[in-house]
Design an enzyme around this catalytic site. Structure first.
Site, PDB file in Angstrom:
ATOM      1  N   THR A 135      79.292  22.662  84.559  1.00 51.30           N
ATOM      2  CA  THR A 135      79.132  22.446  83.133  1.00 51.30           C
ATOM      3  C   THR A 135      80.441  22.826  82.453  1.00 51.30           C
ATOM      4  OG1 THR A 135      78.177  24.626  82.907  1.00 51.30           O
ATOM      5  CG2 THR A 135      76.656  22.807  83.138  1.00 51.30           C
ATOM      6  N   GLY A 136      81.560  22.222  82.848  1.00 54.08           N
ATOM      7  CA  GLY A 136      82.885  22.402  82.217  1.00 54.08           C
ATOM      8  C   GLY A 136      82.684  22.187  80.739  1.00 54.08           C
ATOM      9  N   THR A 137      82.841  23.229  79.990  1.00 50.11           N
ATOM     10  CA  THR A 137      81.934  23.423  78.868  1.00 50.11           C
ATOM     11  C   THR A 137      82.597  24.034  77.658  1.00 50.11           C
ATOM     12  OG1 THR A 137      80.075  23.788  80.329  1.00 50.11           O
ATOM     13  CG2 THR A 137      79.951  24.893  78.239  1.00 50.11           C
ATOM     14  N   THR A 138      81.943  23.851  76.508  1.00 44.04           N
ATOM     15  CA  THR A 138      82.182  24.737  75.370  1.00 44.04           C
ATOM     16  C   THR A 138      80.835  25.270  74.905  1.00 44.04           C
ATOM     17  OG1 THR A 138      84.038  23.376  74.697  1.00 44.04           O
ATOM     18  CG2 THR A 138      83.214  24.951  73.094  1.00 44.04           C
TER      19      THR A 138
END
Lengths: 228, 273
Positions: A27-30
């Site tokens: 979940t490469g994420t913010t």
């Protein structure tokens, strides 16, 4: 995550801060959570990726733990789903045994114990946010490695690096619910514009004593972006 | 006892035909013969008290070797009676439960959960033929850090763990319960609800009264051990300060003397009438 490298070393400043293996779904994420007057506001993008390929563009990273407590997931999708299921299970037992709502700090403590004792095999950075009758709205950041920090607002995921400055300058204690939601949307939109592995929509969740409210902003209605 | 010789009292694993478990009832007898324990849930705290009969002149009271009230966690304590080695196992278990809870959940165990878990533990010993039920009983007082309320519970050898306004167990528990009922602790209106300071005095009074009324113990040495959880103790379980205890004893003795005199006057008045 920007890209999946072979490195298994965990380095928060590298382009692969969670030490994902090649091909691991992330979940490469913010993610972002902050208390406001009467509750907490949670926000997240909706992109899930495998290296440079976006596996999903509508993921829900705002995950239920108990009636007034949620967690925001970043890192390995599999790992964070598994450990939030475990914490959810513990909390449901606790609710039955004590006959009352669990505390947010208890949820964070349980999450921290799991992340810490499995630090060598997990890729997980989660934010626990929620409301309880004892201390009201609170935010805890359980980072990779297993330390647990109570924060006035919490950022996480690869995209968070792009919006620390924005949040430092715009966050205020005791904002109204509408102000909080607007700031969360704005900050996540900015991160999505700059971070290649954050994107899609912005989901928010409002948690108060009265109940919880979800909100989704599609990618073409964001307050900022895209940049070219 | 009617059950002796029937064979139904040999194990805690077997019911008698009329639905009783004699081994558990016998465990209750062990409690009835030991020192008295009293607990009061006041409007602003809890008070625990025990009367310690000194079996021998040379016993040193209030040391670790003859301790009857134990701290289980910062915010909880138990007063014990019955077969004291059994009671000490219970105390150890309570301390373990409290510490485990903190380790697991990062918060203080709520008193009702602690009482419930101890109840489960005690009950387990009434289920197996290979185990002996606890010949001990204890009164648990605790402060709930989350709700900011105190709770008072009694654990019985059968595993029951009820919550009380005021409770007594051990020798003379019937008399003590009658005295507690006179204090109207169960009527929770603002006027009759009792504060901790008054509760301390009354616990001392009832314990001394029981000691004096008992033919076997009157005149023999006895030590009072009292503890509380209240604002003065910063909501921690702590022994009652010496000066407070001394004052409570003095007040108790005065009250009891006055009551004696009143009784005598009444008797004289009756004779004259």
């Amino acid at each position: 995550m920007m890209s999946a490298s072979h490195s298994s070393m965990v380095n928060p400043m590298s382009s692969n801060p969670y030490g994902l293996k090649e091909g691991e779904v992330s979940t490469g994420t913010t993610i972002l959570a902050m208390p406001f007057d009467g509750g907490v506001m949670l926000g997240a993008d909706t992109r899930t990726s495998m290296g440079s390929y976006a596996t999903s563009r509508s993921t829900d990273k705002i995950t239920f733990l108990s009636d007034h407590i949620f967690c925001l997931r970043s890192g390995s999708a599999a790992d964070t789903q598994a450990i939030s299921d475990i914490v959810k299970h513990y909390l449901s037992h606790l609710t039955i045994e004590t006959g009352r709502e669990p505390l947010v700090k208890t949820a964070a403590h349980l999450m921290k114990n799991i992340v810490y004792s499995n630090k060598d095999s997990l890729s997980a950075g989660v934010i626990i946010a929620g409301w309880d009758p004892v201390e009201g709205g609170q935010v805890f950041n359980v980072v990779q490695g297993g330390s647990c920090l109570k924060q006035s607002f919490a950022l996480g995921g690869s995209g968070s690096l792009f919006i620390y400055g924005l949040m430092d300058s715009e966050f205020k204690e005791g904002m109204t619910q509408d102000e909080a939601r607007a700031l969360v949307k704005k900050a996540i939109s900015h991160a999505m514009a700059r971070d290649g592995s954050s994107g899609g929509m912005v989901r928010t969740m409002t948690v108060t004593a009265e109940g919880n409210k979800r909100d989704v902003t599609p990618g073409n209605e964001l307050p900022f972006g895209p940049v070219f | 006892m009617a059950s002796s010789g029937s064979g139904y009292d040999l194990s805690a694993a077997t019911f008698s035909p009329d639905g009783r478990i004699f081994q558990v009832e016998y465990a209750g007898k062990a409690v009835e013969n030991a020192g008295t324990v009293i607990g009061i849930h006041a409007k602003d705290g809890v008070v625990l008290g025990v009367a310690k009969p000194l079996y021998h002149k040379m016993i040193v009271p209030t040391t670790a070797s003859y301790k009857r009230i134990h701290t289980v966690d910062v915010h909880a304590g138990v007063a014990t009676t019955g077969f004291l080695p059994d009671a000490r196992v219970l105390v150890g278990r309570a301390q373990e439960e409290a510490a485990d809870w903190q380790e697991h959940y990062g918060s203080k165990v709520p008193p009702h959960v602690l009482a419930d878990r101890l109840g489960h533990y005690v009950h387990y010993f009434t289920l197996h033929g290979a185990l002996r039920p606890f010949g001990a009983s204890c009164v648990l007082g605790g402060y709930d850090v989350d709700t900011k309320e105190c709770g008072l519970y009694m654990l019985e050898p059968n595993g029951a763990a009820y919550k009380y306004y005021g409770v007594a167990t051990g020798k003379g528990k019937q008399v003590a319960k009658t005295e507690l009922e006179k204090l109207n602790l169960h009527k929770q209106d603002a006027e009759s609800s009792m504060d901790v300071a008054t509760a301390v005095k009354n616990v001392a009074k009832i314990l001394i009264l029981l000691h004096k009324e008992n033919k076997d113990s009157d005149g023999k040495p006895m030590e009072l051990e009292l503890s509380w959880i209240c604002e003065a103790s910063k909501w921690k379980h702590a022994p009652i300060p010496k000066d407070v205890l001394t004052a409570a004893k003095e007040w108790a003795n005065e009250q009891l003397e006055e009551e004696d005199e009143d009784d005598e006057e009444e008797e004289e008045a009756m004779e004259e009438g």
